[in-house]
Every structure is written in structure tokens, then in C-alpha cells.
Scaffold this motif. Structure first.
Motif, PDB file in Angstrom:
ATOM      1  N   ASP A  99      28.901  31.892  39.970  1.00  0.00           N
ATOM      2  CA  ASP A  99      27.837  32.232  39.008  1.00  0.00           C
ATOM      3  C   ASP A  99      28.357  32.715  37.656  1.00  0.00           C
ATOM      4  O   ASP A  99      27.582  32.868  36.732  1.00  0.00           O
ATOM      5  N   ASN A 146      27.252  27.369  41.098  1.00  0.00           N
ATOM      6  CA  ASN A 146      26.380  27.043  42.239  1.00  0.00           C
ATOM      7  C   ASN A 146      24.970  26.702  41.771  1.00  0.00           C
ATOM      8  O   ASN A 146      24.545  27.119  40.702  1.00  0.00           O
ATOM      9  N   ARG A 191      23.254  33.826  42.714  1.00  0.00           N
ATOM     10  CA  ARG A 191      23.557  34.851  43.709  1.00  0.00           C
ATOM     11  C   ARG A 191      22.784  36.128  43.375  1.00  0.00           C
ATOM     12  O   ARG A 191      22.522  36.422  42.215  1.00  0.00           O
TER      13      ARG A 191
END
Length: 640
Positions: free
Chosen positions: A331, A482, A486
């Protein structure tokens, strides 16, 4: 080898220090023969109490038959200089005992009630008059004893110079005008062959202002006058409630001097506190090196340990349970909110950085000395316009890295966001200055010219830079981002943005705190600032300390598993701007005796601009340092 290096560094520092008396090609000396006219011009009236300059003839001084204003450069106009001729008749090496200034001999000048009120008001506001002879500003000599004991030992006085001369003084509730000026000019005789007529150069221009009642001056029909004995004369009072009659007179005295033409500005620039500069610089350098040593040790050791741990194949299970910066690798390069505004602000920061670096460097080489009036301001304005290419390039490349697509809008934002704020604040302040009829107000044609420069030079150059920056390969991020963000764990109190700003601002501010005092004095108290060698060193220290602090802050943030570092680094690195604001308020309260509304508004308006620019500058330095650091550490870790 090291001794050699050290010797070179010291020589270089000494060179920087000696640039004070080194002047540029371009300002050529003027040679005078005996009896040649030495023209005395007026620049403006200034006061550190009101911060509003006025032109010389805004007060009822004697005027020549034809008033001609000198053509001025951009810097002079922005500073409020309006250089104009005066009726003083001064000839090289010709003494004058006492002469009446205005056209009619021995006929007193009558000030109307309105004019008397205005003069009294300017005296109350503590105005100074600035004149120049051969481009040298007039100075008033101040002599005082350094201490009581020394006075007994030897009668040596400390001499300091005040720029300009006081318009008048107050005694109780009465106003007195300095209506007699004793000019003391110093010349340096140049070496010439015997057959040639000797040539002289003006090397110092002093004035002794006096207030002498018209009746005591005893003027005759030939415009001559006699100065009374010091004890037997009364000062020239200005009563603001009625008409006043007075004589304007002057005398000229020439003295030979050993000062060479090249170092004639040293009188104005001598500062008794050069030691303070050296002390503060050495202090800052030691602190910065000490801190950088500690920071590098901590960060490199911790990082080595971290990377070694993260790269151990067999401890994968343990690693997964560990917390730390590796966990946010998916991230950490996630684009932030408002990427266009972030890249635009950073673009302006780069523009400022390039401009300041070049201006300080050129000034350090002695090319922007105070003898070329307004050169610093003009250079800064033009450089900021031309540095738009670099600002646009960096902003465009970063915007592309942050997955931006609308490059034209981004370029427009970069070219107008920061300059627009600056122009807006200056325009509003200018309206107030206009209302006061001050010469500090930027005239309408100059404002149009600045707008044309902004839209005709800066904007196209920013677009050009942005286009190439956006087309270039984006910055290479070492890890993939990603799909799903998160979750960020709850942060400790000391990870708060504002705590970060307070902590990060202390070191860079401490490093430049002393220099800031001199810069403020130059801006608000009409002093000359010329120690650009020191300023260059301070600037380097500032860059180093901002980068270090920003790296440490971003490291702690990533260790706390908070990957939203883009905006935060930019804000936190500019933390020293907050301290500059606090210092500006402290300076206003303690050092300046500004009481009126408009001068206070001007002070805080311009301070807001300085703080904004400083925040952009330090924020940009910190952001790029942190970005390089983050890319480095994630490139060193093996990501599965």
C-alpha cells in the motif's frame, strides 16, 4: 589528503566571507574634476513604524524648476523607490558655508495649515529622508561610547551609521523640522599623470541635519545665510494648527578619504555582529552533523536489521507476525487523495527552490550588491518565471506516477495555484497602500506587466515542462500496489499530524534562526542585507536538516503501519514554517513599534506570503528526500 581538503574548504569559506566588498562589472565608477556638478537625488521617505514609503515631493520641500524622475527597474518600483532630482547645487571639492535653497533669496517658505499638519504627522510617525549622491545613499553618523570605563581610558567613540536622516524630532508635544542640512562628502583622489587634471570619486555621503529657526539663519539677497552659534539658536518649530514660515538651507563640506571606490559601500554594510553569524553557522553545522550522524546510525542499523530479518527465507512465519514497515509494502505507493493539487504544490516548491538557490548563489558572488538598486528583486521575479520549466517538469512526472490523466488541467493548476495566491494577497494589500497614496503601491502599468509576465512567460513554460514531464517514464516504484487497501491500526498520540509538525520544525528552524533576524531587519527596518555567503551556508544546512527530519518521520510512520505518507510528509517537512510564523509574531510585538491598522495588515500579509513560500520550499525538499528513501528501502527487501 584530508588536511588538503580542509584547507580548501576554509579558503572557500573565507572567499565567501570576503565577497562583501567585491562588486560587479556593470556598475562603473564616475570620475569628477574639480567644480563638476555632483547631482543629489531623492529616493523616498520611509518609516519602520508605518512601513509605508512616500515619494520625496509628497512633502512641501523645495522643488527644482523641472522635476524629472529616473526610469526605474522592476525591483525599485516594487520597493517604493521614486528617484527624483532635487534643487541642491553641489560641485566637486567646492565648499559651501550656508545657502538658502528655494528660488527666492531670503524670502521664507510658507507652509499652509494642511502642509504643516502633514509635516507634523510625518515627524510623529518617525519618517526618514533618503537622498543619494553618485548612487551612494546618505547616512547620519551616530557616535557613542562603548562603556563607561573605556571613556576614562581613552576618548575613542564607536561610530555607526543610520540610513537616511530624520525628518524632524518631537519634544513634548511640539514638532521640530530639520530644515538645515550639512552635507559632508568624502572623495578619493585618483592617480593620474602629472600633466592631467586630478580626478576625484565620491566615496562617502554623510549628512548632519539641524533644526534652526528662520530668523536665526540671517539670509541675505544673494541666497547666502549665516549659521548661528550652537548655543544661541532655537529649533524650527512646526505648529500644525497654523501657517508656518521657515527657510530651507544647506551647506557642503568636502574631505579627502583613503577609501577606494570599490569598497565605498563597506561603511553602510559594516555590521558589528559578524561574529554572531559565524557562531550561529558553526553552531548549526555542529548540531546538524551531530544529528545526521545519530540519525544515520540509528536508521542504517535499524534498517539493516529490518532488511536482514525480512529477507531471511526460513523465518517467514515469524516475519508475518512481526509488525513493521514491510507489512505495508502493498500500500505504500498507493496514490494519495488530490494528486493534482499535491503535484502542483510540489511543482511550485521546485520552482521556488531553483529560484532561491540561483539568487543566493549569484548574490554570494557579489553580483546583486545593494549598489545596484532593486537588482535582487528584479532577478528573483524573472528567475521565478523562467524556473517554471523545472516546476512543470517535476510536477508532470509526479502526477503521472500518481496515476493522473488530465495533464492539461494539472499544468494549469501548477502555473496558477501558488502564483495566484501570491498575486491575490499582494493585490488586496496594494489596494490599501493605494488608499494611503504611498509610493510603495505598485502602479497599475507595472501590475499589468507582471500579469503579462505570468501569463506570457511563466504559464507557457510550465505547460512545456509539464508536457515533457508527463510524457517521461513515471518514477519506478519497486513494489506493486494491492487491489484492496490495508486497514490502518489505531495510531499513538505522538503520531498525530500536528505533533509531527511541531517536532519536525524545530531542527531546521534552529539552524536558520539567527539569519532570520537579519533578514527581518533588512525587510522591516530599512537595513541593507548583504551577507549572502552566510545565507548560502544556512540554505545548505536547511536543505540537509529538512531532508533528515523528513526521512526519520516517514520511517516512524511506516513502522506504525500507516502508509498515507504522501501528504503528511509534505505537511510535516514544512513544520519549520510554523515556527517562522511564531517568530514573525514575536518580532512584531518586541522589535517593531507598529500601531496602526494598515501597517499591521501589511506586515502580516507579507509575513503570510513568506510563511507560505517557506512551507512550500521546505515541504518540497522533505517530500523528495522521503520519496527517495521509501523507494530505496522497499527496493532492498525481497517481496514474495
Amino acid at each position: 589528503f584530508w588536511q588538503e581538503r580542509l584547507r580548501h574548504s576554509l579558503l572557500w569559506l573565507l572567499l565567501l566571507h570576503s565577497t562583501d566588498s567585491f562588486y560587479v562589472p556593470g556598475v562603473a565608477p564616475i570620475n569628477f574634476h574639480r567644480n563638476d556638478p555632483v547631482e543629489i537625488k531623492a529616493v523616498k521617505l520611509t518609516s519602520s513604524r508605518t512601513q509605508l514609503p512616500y515619494e520625496y515631493y509628497s512633502l512641501p520641500f523645495c522643488q527644482p524648476s523641472k522635476i524629472t524622475y529616473k526610469a526605474e527597474n522592476l525591483g525599485e518600483v516594487l520597493r517604493g523607490d521614486r528617484i527624483v532630482n532635487t534643487p541642491f547645487q553641489v560641485s566637486m571639492n567646492v565648499e559651501k558655508k550656508c545657502e538658502v535653497l528655494c528660488n527666492l533669496p531670503n524670502k521664507a517658505v510658507t507652509l499652509t495649515v494642511e502642509q504643516s499638519k502633514l509635516v507634523a504627522e510625518r515627524i510623529r510617525e518617525d519618517y526618514y529622508v533618503h537622498l543619494i549622491a553618485d548612487n551612494l545613499p546618505v547616512a547620519t553618523r551616530l557616535e557613542f561610547y562603548s562603556s563607561r570605563e573605556e571613556e576614562e581610558k581613552k576618548k575613542e567613540k564607536d561610530v555607526q551609521f543610520e540610513h537616511g536622516y530624520r525628518l524632524g524630532f518631537m519634544d513634548g508635544n511640539k514638532f521640530y523640522l530639520h530644515n538645515h542640512l550639512s552635507f559632508i562628502l568624502y572623495y578619493h583622489r585618483e592617480d593620474v599623470e602629472e600633466s592631467q587634471e586630478p580626478t576625484y570619486r565620491v566615496v562617502r555621503f554623510e549628512v548632519l541635519p539641524q533644526s534652526i529657526r528662520g530668523e536665526d539663519l540671517k539670509a541675505d539677497d544673494k541666497s547666502m545665510c549665516t549659521l548661528p552659534e550652537a548655543t544661541g539658536s532655537a529649533p524650527q518649530e512646526i505648529d500644525p494648527s497654523r501657517e508656518n514660515q521657515l527657510l530651507f538651507t544647506y551647506s557642503v563640506h568636502w574631505e579627502e578619504s583613503d577609501i577606494k571606490w570599490a569598497s565605498r559601500w563597506d561603511t553602510y554594510l559594516t555590521m558589528s555582529d559578524v561574529q554572531i553569524h559565524w557562531f550561529s553557522i558553526i553552531n548549526s553545522v555542529v548540531v546538524v552533523f551531530f544529528l545526521s550522524g545519530i540519525l544515520s546510525m540509528i536508521i542504517i542499523r535499524t534498517l539493516r536489521k529490518d532488511i536482514a530479518n525480512y529477507n531471511k527465507e526460513d523465518d517467514i512465519e515469524d516475519t508475518m507476525e512481526e509488525s513493521g514497515w514491510k507489512l505495508v509494502h502493498g500500500d505504500v505507493f498507493r496514490p494519495p487523495q488530490y494528486p493534482m493539487i499535491l503535484s502542483s504544490l510540489l511543482g511550485s516548491g521546485i520552482q521556488l527552490f531553483c529560484m532561491i538557490l540561483i539568487v543566493i548563489f549569484v548574490a554570494m558572488l557579489g553580483m546583486l550588491s545593494p549598489s545596484s538598486r532593486g537588482a535582487l528583486m528584479t532577478t528573483a521575479c524573472f528567475l521565478f518565471m523562467f524556473m517554471g520549466v523545472f516546476g512543470g517538469f517535476f510536477a508532470g512526472r509526479l502526477y503521472r506516477t500518481l496515476k493522473g490523466h488530465r495533464w492539461k488541467k494539472g499544468a494549469f493548476c501548477t502555473a496558477t495555484l501558488y502564483p495566484g495566491v501570491v498575486f491575490g494577497i499582494c493585490f488586496i494589500l496594494n489596494c490599501f497602500i493605494w488608499g494611503k497614496h504611498s509610493s510603495g503601491a505598485v502602479p497599475f502599468p507595472t501590475m499589468v506587466a507582471l500579469l503579462c509576465m505570468w501569463f506570457g512567460i511563466s504559464l507557457p513554460l510550465v505547460y512545456l515542462g509539464y508536457y515533457f514531464g508527463f510524457r517521461k517514464q513515471p518514477y519506478d516504484n519497486p513494489v506493486r500496489t494491492n487491489q484492496i487497501p490495508r486497514q490502518i491500526p489505531e495510531q499513538r498520540w505522538y503520531m498525530n499530524k500536528f505533533v509531527g509538525i511541531l517536532m519536525a520544525g524545530i531542527l531546521p528552524f534552529g539552524a536558520m534562526f539567527i539569519e532570520l533576524f537579519f533578514i527581518f531587519s533588512a525587510i522591516w527596518e530599512n537595513q541593507f542585507y548583504y551577507l549572502f555567503g552566510f545565507l548560502f551556508l544556512v540554505f545548505i544546512i536547511l536543505v540537509v536538516s529538512c531532508s533528515q527530519i523528513s526521512i526519520v518521520m516517514v520511517y516512524f510512520q511506516l513502522c506504525a503501519e500507516d502508509y498515507r505518507w504522501w501528504w503528511r510528509t509534505f505537511l510535516v517537512s514544512g513544520g519549520s514554517a510554523f515556527y517562522v510564523l511564531i517568530y514573525a509574531i514575536f518580532y512584531f510585538v518586541n522589535k517593531l513599534d507598529i500601531v496602526e491598522f494598515i501597517p499591521s495588515l501589511l506586515y502580516f500579509g507579507y509575513t503570510a506570503l513568506m510563511v507560505l513560500s517557506f512551507w512550500l520550499l521546505t515541504g518540497t525538499i522533505g517530500f523528495y528526500a522521503a520519496y527517495m528513501f521509501v523507494r530505496k528501502i522497499y527496493a532492498a527487501v525481497k517481496i514474495d
